[in-house]
Write a protein that holds these residues in place. Structure first.
Motif, PDB file in Angstrom:
ATOM      1  N   GLU A 723     144.938  11.658   9.005  1.00 32.75           N
ATOM      2  CA  GLU A 723     145.309  10.871  10.178  1.00 32.75           C
ATOM      3  C   GLU A 723     145.195   9.380   9.852  1.00 32.75           C
ATOM      4  OE1 GLU A 723     144.087  11.338  14.800  1.00 32.75           O
ATOM      5  OE2 GLU A 723     142.534  10.478  13.526  1.00 32.75           O
ATOM      6  N   LYS A 724     144.171   9.057   9.100  1.00 32.79           N
ATOM      7  CA  LYS A 724     143.916   7.658   8.754  1.00 32.79           C
ATOM      8  C   LYS A 724     145.050   7.051   7.929  1.00 32.79           C
ATOM      9  CE  LYS A 724     139.548   5.583   8.099  1.00 32.79           C
ATOM     10  NZ  LYS A 724     138.210   5.855   7.589  1.00 32.79           N
ATOM     11  N   ILE A 725     145.666   7.855   7.073  1.00 27.42           N
ATOM     12  CA  ILE A 725     146.779   7.296   6.285  1.00 27.42           C
ATOM     13  C   ILE A 725     148.090   7.378   7.063  1.00 27.42           C
ATOM     14  CG2 ILE A 725     145.702   7.715   4.035  1.00 27.42           C
ATOM     15  CD1 ILE A 725     147.584  10.131   3.719  1.00 27.42           C
ATOM     16  N   GLY A 726     147.979   7.642   8.373  1.00 24.40           N
ATOM     17  CA  GLY A 726     149.140   7.475   9.237  1.00 24.40           C
ATOM     18  C   GLY A 726     149.979   8.719   9.461  1.00 24.40           C
ATOM     19  N   GLN A 727     149.433   9.894   9.208  1.00 27.50           N
ATOM     20  CA  GLN A 727     150.193  11.117   9.450  1.00 27.50           C
ATOM     21  C   GLN A 727     149.969  11.570  10.896  1.00 27.50           C
ATOM     22  OE1 GLN A 727     152.193  12.413   7.233  1.00 27.50           O
ATOM     23  NE2 GLN A 727     151.551  11.406   5.337  1.00 27.50           N
ATOM     24  N   ALA A 728     151.057  11.930  11.556  1.00 32.25           N
ATOM     25  CA  ALA A 728     150.966  12.264  12.977  1.00 32.25           C
ATOM     26  C   ALA A 728     150.577  13.728  13.186  1.00 32.25           C
ATOM     27  CB  ALA A 728     152.290  11.970  13.661  1.00 32.25           C
ATOM     28  N   GLU A 729     151.149  14.609  12.360  1.00 27.44           N
ATOM     29  CA  GLU A 729     150.924  16.041  12.545  1.00 27.44           C
ATOM     30  C   GLU A 729     149.734  16.505  11.713  1.00 27.44           C
ATOM     31  OE1 GLU A 729     154.681  19.010  13.345  1.00 27.44           O
ATOM     32  OE2 GLU A 729     154.177  18.431  11.317  1.00 27.44           O
ATOM     33  N   SER A 730     149.144  17.641  12.095  1.00 23.05           N
ATOM     34  CA  SER A 730     148.010  18.182  11.347  1.00 23.05           C
ATOM     35  C   SER A 730     148.377  18.404   9.877  1.00 23.05           C
ATOM     36  CB  SER A 730     147.572  19.513  11.959  1.00 23.05           C
ATOM     37  OG  SER A 730     146.691  20.169  11.078  1.00 23.05           O
ATOM     38  N   ILE A 731     147.401  18.186   9.021  1.00 18.97           N
ATOM     39  CA  ILE A 731     147.627  18.386   7.581  1.00 18.97           C
ATOM     40  C   ILE A 731     147.958  19.853   7.307  1.00 18.97           C
ATOM     41  CG2 ILE A 731     145.176  18.817   7.018  1.00 18.97           C
ATOM     42  CD1 ILE A 731     145.671  17.190   4.418  1.00 18.97           C
ATOM     43  N   PHE A 732     147.511  20.733   8.205  1.00 23.21           N
ATOM     44  CA  PHE A 732     147.742  22.160   7.971  1.00 23.21           C
ATOM     45  C   PHE A 732     149.155  22.595   8.340  1.00 23.21           C
ATOM     46  CE2 PHE A 732     143.205  21.477   8.346  1.00 23.21           C
ATOM     47  CZ  PHE A 732     142.861  21.860   7.057  1.00 23.21           C
ATOM     48  N   LEU A 733     149.924  21.665   8.886  1.00 22.14           N
ATOM     49  CA  LEU A 733     151.342  21.933   9.110  1.00 22.14           C
ATOM     50  C   LEU A 733     152.185  21.339   7.983  1.00 22.14           C
ATOM     51  CD1 LEU A 733     151.364  21.241  12.948  1.00 22.14           C
ATOM     52  CD2 LEU A 733     151.425  23.460  11.804  1.00 22.14           C
ATOM     53  N   SER A 734     151.520  20.667   7.047  1.00 16.67           N
ATOM     54  CA  SER A 734     152.253  20.113   5.893  1.00 16.67           C
ATOM     55  C   SER A 734     152.358  21.181   4.815  1.00 16.67           C
ATOM     56  CB  SER A 734     151.517  18.886   5.357  1.00 16.67           C
ATOM     57  OG  SER A 734     150.338  19.283   4.680  1.00 16.67           O
ATOM     58  N   SER A 735     153.107  20.872   3.772  1.00 20.14           N
ATOM     59  CA  SER A 735     153.306  21.908   2.763  1.00 20.14           C
ATOM     60  C   SER A 735     152.418  21.677   1.541  1.00 20.14           C
ATOM     61  CB  SER A 735     154.775  21.960   2.350  1.00 20.14           C
ATOM     62  OG  SER A 735     155.119  20.722   1.793  1.00 20.14           O
ATOM     63  N   TRP A 736     152.083  22.756   0.902  1.00 23.20           N
ATOM     64  CA  TRP A 736     151.190  22.715  -0.259  1.00 23.20           C
ATOM     65  C   TRP A 736     151.848  21.929  -1.391  1.00 23.20           C
ATOM     66  CZ3 TRP A 736     146.277  23.357  -0.704  1.00 23.20           C
ATOM     67  CH2 TRP A 736     145.687  23.534  -1.966  1.00 23.20           C
ATOM     68  N   PRO A 737     151.093  21.047  -2.054  1.00 19.32           N
ATOM     69  CA  PRO A 737     151.707  20.180  -3.077  1.00 19.32           C
ATOM     70  C   PRO A 737     152.161  20.942  -4.324  1.00 19.32           C
ATOM     71  CG  PRO A 737     149.330  19.850  -2.990  1.00 19.32           C
ATOM     72  CD  PRO A 737     149.672  20.736  -1.838  1.00 19.32           C
ATOM     73  N   LYS A 738     153.197  20.389  -4.941  1.00 15.93           N
ATOM     74  CA  LYS A 738     153.666  20.935  -6.216  1.00 15.93           C
ATOM     75  C   LYS A 738     153.441  19.877  -7.289  1.00 15.93           C
ATOM     76  CE  LYS A 738     157.163  24.162  -4.675  1.00 15.93           C
ATOM     77  NZ  LYS A 738     157.088  24.048  -3.206  1.00 15.93           N
ATOM     78  N   TYR A 739     153.126  20.345  -8.476  1.00 13.11           N
ATOM     79  CA  TYR A 739     152.903  19.365  -9.543  1.00 13.11           C
ATOM     80  C   TYR A 739     154.200  19.084 -10.284  1.00 13.11           C
ATOM     81  CZ  TYR A 739     152.620  23.600 -12.388  1.00 13.11           C
ATOM     82  OH  TYR A 739     152.895  24.794 -12.988  1.00 13.11           O
ATOM     83  N   ASP A 740     154.239  17.922 -10.913  1.00 14.42           N
ATOM     84  CA  ASP A 740     155.414  17.514 -11.673  1.00 14.42           C
ATOM     85  C   ASP A 740     155.188  17.886 -13.131  1.00 14.42           C
ATOM     86  OD1 ASP A 740     157.393  16.232 -13.094  1.00 14.42           O
ATOM     87  OD2 ASP A 740     157.442  14.507 -11.720  1.00 14.42           O
ATOM     88  N   GLU A 741     155.967  18.843 -13.593  1.00 14.34           N
ATOM     89  CA  GLU A 741     155.870  19.372 -14.945  1.00 14.34           C
ATOM     90  C   GLU A 741     155.854  18.241 -15.992  1.00 14.34           C
ATOM     91  OE1 GLU A 741     154.945  22.399 -16.773  1.00 14.34           O
ATOM     92  OE2 GLU A 741     156.058  23.214 -15.080  1.00 14.34           O
ATOM     93  N   LYS A 742     156.701  17.229 -15.766  1.00 12.37           N
ATOM     94  CA  LYS A 742     156.820  16.135 -16.744  1.00 12.37           C
ATOM     95  C   LYS A 742     155.534  15.313 -16.817  1.00 12.37           C
ATOM     96  CE  LYS A 742     160.611  15.090 -14.788  1.00 12.37           C
ATOM     97  NZ  LYS A 742     161.567  14.282 -14.062  1.00 12.37           N
TER      98      LYS A 742
END
Length: 808
Positions: A723-742
């Motif tokens: 929330e502090k970094i300005g996200q409006a919706e719950s973090i649990f409605l966001s998607s799981w991160p993917k790593y960049d192979e490169k």
RNA sequence: GCCGCGGUGGCGGAACUGGUAGACGCGCUGGACUUAAAAUCCAGUUGUAGAGAUACAGUGCGGGUUCGAUUCCCGCCCGCGGCACCA
């Protein structure tokens, strides 16, 4: 400042208010069903050991949800049974009242830890709307002949004053109270789990995601053994002694036959037995021994010969002696064995003591002296037409012989016994049957379910073999549903394991009044994808539930044959003194206190960080201050009072992506401890950079990725910082991160340089360096030169990206 | 007795399909800050020898395979768990 109490309270409220964790069937999404073994709500409340499994499932549930699954993550209460009732008796309250109070406390404690349960699906096994279906399922079993009345002796706990199943015993003692259990003949209801023994055993192989240890325990418990039943004629009678053996190949070595003292045949042979007085005395003696005395392996093998009785070996027509001896159990096989002292340790010991013939018929062709039984397979000798065969061939040919001559057949025996399902106690589901003098046992019509547990003045056990329900005459006396005549209700209740046999199905459809579970809901959610709980349930709840599930499958209620696709067992948390946490040792740690002192997130992270998930570990409150410090560091990175500039650092960005990979994989593998360690390394990296450069090495998007990684483990703090970094919706409605192979490919690789396999130098090389380049540089390293000087290089081993080894 | 799992610093534990043993955390030691303490930060922390670079030893014990073994093989010891007069 990291004000965990404020943050945790704030988000727990918000999650409830926004119904964040309520879930519905959504055919567009794949489903994931993650389940905890639901607790029995004890009066003592939770100690820190209980939530360990719940934390793990919560982490998985949150991650799966972020990965796009429709996640079912429910919780409920297993509140019937002896512990609840004993607690109520001790504290002089009605079990219902005690249970209600305890549930409130449990729920409060669980919510302090921020679990993502869908409480709209909460169930309680003592709720008539729930146990209506427990009774219904029991009736279906009864209709199919799987529930039957038995009068055989059963385990009786004199302290709990009730019959118990074999599964309820620990070392011959009542699992609940530790009292030595007696054998007592008593009318009881029994479920025919043995009908499912082969399927329960074989289908374990269809469960690759169950831990081998648990499957092995079940295999041991079911205890299948393949062998043969053989009829020995009793000389000068029409009767037979049927024995069971797994070593048919040794039958020519049989020099006597033994009956268990309880074997009914003994009574039938009374007239033939010349020394009946002596035999009867022996039977009496054995009766007075406890099971523990009887099964003591070190004790001398006692027994008495039946004078005047001879059995005839159907293979060689030899007449052999017949004994009654208590080293043979009446409850296994046929209650009789053929004794082959040369090839069985017990028979050998008995034969030595009673000076009986020992005849070797299996040889390993090395030596012939027998100072102990030879129990291996080998080659048959002195075995008539079967001599010369090896044991395995002989067993096959000899069982053909049995069948051809009608003197026996192949037979499979199981150690598992039918499930003694009735309890002579108050606090359980009433068994929905009615006893009518004319019609016999009659089922309560389904429309009359549930048979509600009546109020009773005294719910103390009677000890007479009747439950306290028997005293409530206006409840007991009913009209027979079939003929209308006066009849009586069954007054025994179901065991504590009854309601837990199918509870995971009710979560799918908790309010359904028409069916145990609707077919479409079962189709969507079943089976349970991940089930987590204690290993102590391996041969209790987990066998019973598999049994019920298979039955429900057979009658078309559910669509899968196995209820739990993957099973993880949680290792115990021991007290700081390394003993089991218990009031008795005064080493119980209360999670409420830990949440108060360190915060729920720190407690969650600590319990996952303690060690491998399935391993027991001793509590250490100091360790909790470590995970707390870790979260403080995380909080500091996002502290808004310092407006730090962003100065990207490639190493840290690469580290972030490596961490995404590692944390994602480790959580899936239940390696929470190493996932957390990886997060700590990343946070240490960022903190150090921040301190040295007075800047942040990651931008807002990258920091968001980090928060997502942290969120299943420390949901409150992650949500707050999100929330502090300005996200409006719950973090649990966001998607799981993917790593960049490169980004996770290193540009510079550290090579290890060895001489004769010993580390002598390290070498930094660009990732695209050739073998030649690496070897040349390695050879020129100062630390290497002195080990190569004046020596001949015989061989150079080069492992790309890893090492160079000079063999001299 | 049979079956399963395990044995790594002071402690909990890490180490991918054989490739830097001891990651991460706790504890401990020293230092900074402080009147002082706590908190925090910095440094050190397997053992032995050495001021140090470094060398040698080291993953329960004994062997083996290999350029190289915590990891694979053989033989043991110990601990935990399950089953057990189950024929």
């Amino acid at each position: 400042m990291y004000d965990y109490l404020k943050i945790e309270k704030k988000w727990q409220q918000q999650w409830v208010e926004s119904n964040l964790y309520q879930v519905k069937e959504d055919k567009a999404k794949p489903k994931y069903y993650v389940l905890d073994m639901f607790p029995y709500p004890s009066g003592d409340g939770l100690h820190v050991g209980h939530p360990k499994g719940y934390i793990a499932t919560d982490i998985i549930a949150r991650k799966r949800s972020m990965e796009g699954f429709q996640v079912l993550h429910p919780m409920g209460w297993d509140a019937f049974g002896l512990p609840a009732e004993n607690y109520a008796l001790k504290n002089k309250v009605h079990p219902r009242v005690a249970v209600e109070k305890n549930i409130i406390n449990f729920k409060r404690q669980l919510s302090l830890l921020g679990f993502s349960y869908d409480w709209s699906r909460e169930i309680n096994t003592t709720d008539p709307a729930y146990y209506r279906w427990t009774q219904w399922a029991f009736l279906q079993m009864w209709h199919k002949g799987l529930a039957y009345e038995s009068f055989a002796p059963i385990n009786w706990c004199p302290s709990c004053q009730t019959g118990l199943a074999n599964e309820d015993l620990d070392d011959g003692c009542c699992e609940r109270c530790g009292t030595l259990v007696e054998q007592k003949p008593m009318r009881q209801w029994v479920l025919k789990i043995t009908d499912y023994a082969d399927r329960l055993l074989n289908d374990l192989d269809k469960l690759p995601d169950w831990e081998e240890a648990i499957k092995e325990m079940q295999r041991n418990w079911i205890g299948r053994s393949e062998g043969a039943e053989i009829k020995f004629k009793i000389k000068n009678t029409t009767a037979n002694i049927t024995v069971f053996t797994t070593r048919l190949d040794t039958i020519f070595g049989c020099t006597y036959v033994v009956l268990a003292p309880e074997n009914e045949l003994l009574q039938n042979l009374k007239d033939k037995i010349k020394n009946w007085a002596e035999v009867e005395k022996y039977i009496e003696e054995v009766k007075n021994k406890t099971d523990l005395q009887r099964t003591d392996l070190n004790k001398e093998k006692t027994g008495v010969v039946l004078e005047g009785v001879k059995a005839i070996n159907p293979f060689n027509q030899e007449e052999v002696l017949v004994y009654a001896a208590d080293y043979v159990l009446n409850s296994y096989g046929t209650g009789a064995v053929m004794a082959v002292p040369a090839h069985d340790d017990r028979d050998f010991a008995f034969a030595i003591k009673h000076n009986l013939l020992i005849r070797r018929v299996i040889t390993d062709e090395t030596e012939d002296d027998l100072d102990e039984a030879f129990t291996n397979d080998g080659k048959l000798i002195k075995s008539g037409e079967f001599s010369g065969l090896n044991s395995a061939e002989a067993r096959q040919k000899m069982s053909d012989y049995l069948e051809k001559n009608d003197v026996g057949q192949k037979k499979i025996n199981y150690k598992i016994k039918d499930w003694v399902y009735s309890r002579q106690r108050y606090w359980g589901e009433p068994i929905p049957l009615i006893h009518c003098k004319k019609c016999g046992v009659v089922a309560v019509p389904e429309s009359d379910l549930p048979v509600v547990l009546p109020e009773v003045k005294s719910y103390e056990p009677t000890g007479t073999g009747e439950s306290p329900l028997a005293a409530i005459t206006d409840w007991v006396n009913v009209d027979c549903p079939q003929c209308g005549a006066k009849a009586k209700r069954e007054t025994n209740t179901m065991p504590q394991w009854g309601g837990s046999c199918w509870y995971y199905l009710r979560y799918l459809d908790p309010k359904n009044e028409q069916a145990l579970v609707a077919k479409d809901k079962d189709k969507y959610w079943s089976p349970v994808d991940l089930y987590v709980g204690g290993a102590e349930h391996a041969t209790r709840h987990l066998i019973y539930a598999r049994f019920w599930h298979k039955f429900l499958f057979d009658i078309g209620v559910v669509s899968h044959e196995e209820p739990f696709t993957s099973l993880k067992h949680v290792g115990l948390i021991m007290g700081e003194d390394e003993r089991k946490m218990s009031k008795r040792w005064g080493n119980v740690i209360n999670p409420d206190d830990m949440v108060e002192r360190f915060g729920a997130d720190a407690l969650r992270v600590y319990e996952m960080f303690m060690g491998p998930f399935d391993q027991a570990a001793a509590w250490n409150t100091n360790g909790l201050s470590g995970t707390r410090k870790f979260l403080e560091k995380v909080n500091l990175i996002f502290d808004s009072r310092e407006d730090l500039p962003f100065k990207e650092d490639k190493t840290i960005v690469a580290l972030l992506h490596k961490t995404i990979k590692k944390v994602s994989e480790d959580i899936d593998d239940f390696h929470f401890n190493t996932a957390i360690s990886a997060l700590m390394i990343l946070v240490n990296g960022i903190s150090e950079y921040r301190q040295i450069n007075k800047a942040l090495p990651l931008n807002k998007e990258q920091l968001a990725l980090f928060l997502k990684l942290l969120s299943p483990l420390a949901p409150h703090l992650s949500e707050e910082l999100w929330e502090k970094i300005g996200q409006a919706e719950s973090i649990f409605l966001s998607s799981w991160p993917k790593y960049d192979e490169k980004l996770i490919k290193d540009e510079i690789i550290t090579y290890i340089v060895q001489v004769n396999g010993r580390l002598r130098a390290q070498l930094e090389m660009p990732a695209d360096a050739t073998e030649r380049e690496v070897i040349d540089r390695a050879q020129a390293e100062v630390g290497v030169i002195k080990w190569l000087e004046g020596k001949e290089i015989k061989k150079i081993i080069f492992v790309p990206g890893k090492l160079v080894n000079f063999v001299v």
